[in-house]
Design a protein around this motif. Structure first.
Motif, short mmCIF file in Angstrom:
data_model
loop_
_atom_site.label_atom_id
_atom_site.label_comp_id
_atom_site.label_asym_id
_atom_site.label_seq_id
_atom_site.Cartn_x
_atom_site.Cartn_y
_atom_site.Cartn_z
N SER A 144 0.81 -1.21 0.00
CA SER A 144 0.00 0.00 0.00
C SER A 144 0.85 1.27 0.00
O SER A 144 0.33 2.36 -0.16
CB SER A 144 -0.93 0.01 1.21
OG SER A 144 -0.17 0.03 2.41
N ALA A 145 2.16 1.13 0.17
CA ALA A 145 3.03 2.30 0.29
C ALA A 145 3.66 2.72 -1.03
O ALA A 145 4.14 3.83 -1.15
CB ALA A 145 4.12 2.04 1.32
N GLY A 146 3.71 1.84 -1.99
CA GLY A 146 4.29 2.20 -3.27
C GLY A 146 5.50 1.37 -3.63
O GLY A 146 6.13 0.73 -2.78
N SER A 147 5.83 1.40 -4.90
CA SER A 147 6.91 0.55 -5.42
C SER A 147 8.28 0.98 -4.93
O SER A 147 9.17 0.14 -4.77
CB SER A 147 6.87 0.53 -6.94
OG SER A 147 7.03 1.83 -7.46
N ASP A 148 8.49 2.27 -4.66
CA ASP A 148 9.81 2.71 -4.20
C ASP A 148 10.12 2.18 -2.81
O ASP A 148 11.24 1.80 -2.51
CB ASP A 148 9.97 4.22 -4.28
CG ASP A 148 8.80 5.01 -3.73
OD1 ASP A 148 7.74 4.42 -3.43
OD2 ASP A 148 8.93 6.24 -3.61
N VAL A 149 9.11 2.13 -1.94
CA VAL A 149 9.31 1.55 -0.60
C VAL A 149 9.61 0.07 -0.73
O VAL A 149 10.56 -0.45 -0.13
CB VAL A 149 8.06 1.76 0.29
CG1 VAL A 149 8.20 1.00 1.59
CG2 VAL A 149 7.82 3.21 0.56
N ARG A 150 8.81 -0.60 -1.52
CA ARG A 150 8.98 -2.05 -1.70
C ARG A 150 10.36 -2.37 -2.27
O ARG A 150 11.03 -3.29 -1.81
CB ARG A 150 7.87 -2.59 -2.59
CG ARG A 150 7.82 -4.08 -2.64
CD ARG A 150 6.48 -4.56 -3.19
NE ARG A 150 6.44 -5.98 -3.33
CZ ARG A 150 6.32 -6.85 -2.34
NH1 ARG A 150 6.25 -6.43 -1.10
NH2 ARG A 150 6.29 -8.15 -2.56
N ALA A 151 10.80 -1.61 -3.27
CA ALA A 151 12.11 -1.85 -3.88
C ALA A 151 13.23 -1.66 -2.85
O ALA A 151 14.15 -2.47 -2.78
CB ALA A 151 12.32 -0.92 -5.07
#
Length: 174
Positions: A144-151
């Motif tokens: 839910s936080a976005g791809s940049d956090v996940r990456a």
């Protein structure tokens, strides 16, 4: 548009002179601190952010949800500022002080970022176990936080797996 931002802050300061509402004063200090942080005026940023933090602590009983949200902005900005100054212990303290506020007041949209930041600072201190705990907490919220956090999380977890000689796990994360 830094000049426009400073002009808006100056106008707000003039208007606040007539007001006796401490939460607005805290918000103004927070915004000015963040502005100076973005401009890399580190001394001024620190001064404003620390003063804002004191003001928000003083509002504890009368604070509204927006006040808690802005307080988390102040603390995460202090974490960033201390990191910039290579003061990792103070950075960890600021980043971890955010977490109970976010959790208590259900400010979930940024929680993955806050866990990520705390984990990054623990990694910088070579406290891999603590870092991994925060990264894993963040990972549960990362969708839910976005791809940049996940990456960033997956990369950091991959680094931890490599440090633990778990090449296949590192490969899957990275």
């Amino acid at each position: 548009k830094w000049k426009e931002a400073q002009a808006a802050i100056d106008r707000a300061r003039k208007l606040l002179k007539k007001s006796n509402q401490p939460h607005y004063h805290a918000h103004l200090l927070a915004r000015e601190g963040v502005l100076h942080l973005r401009l890399r005026n580190v001394g001024q940023a620190l001064e404003y952010l620390l003063e804002a933090d004191k003001c928000f602590i003083g509002l504890k009983d009368g604070a509204e949800l927006k006040d808690h949200h802005i307080h988390t902005l102040v603390l995460s900005s202090l974490g960033e500022l201390y990191d910039y100054r290579n003061q990792k212990v103070q950075s960890i303290e600021a980043y971890t002080r955010v977490l109970p506020i976010v959790e208590e007041h259900y400010l979930w949209p940024r929680l993955a970022w806050h866990y990520l930041n705390a984990g990054r600072m623990y990694m910088a201190q070579n406290n891999v176990q603590e870092a991994q705990m925060y990264f894993e907490k963040s990972l549960m919220l990362a969708d839910s936080a976005g791809s940049d956090v996940r990456a960033s999380l997956l990369t950091n977890l991959g680094i931890i797996a490599m440090l633990n000689d778990n090449v296949s796990k590192a490969h899957s994360y990275i």
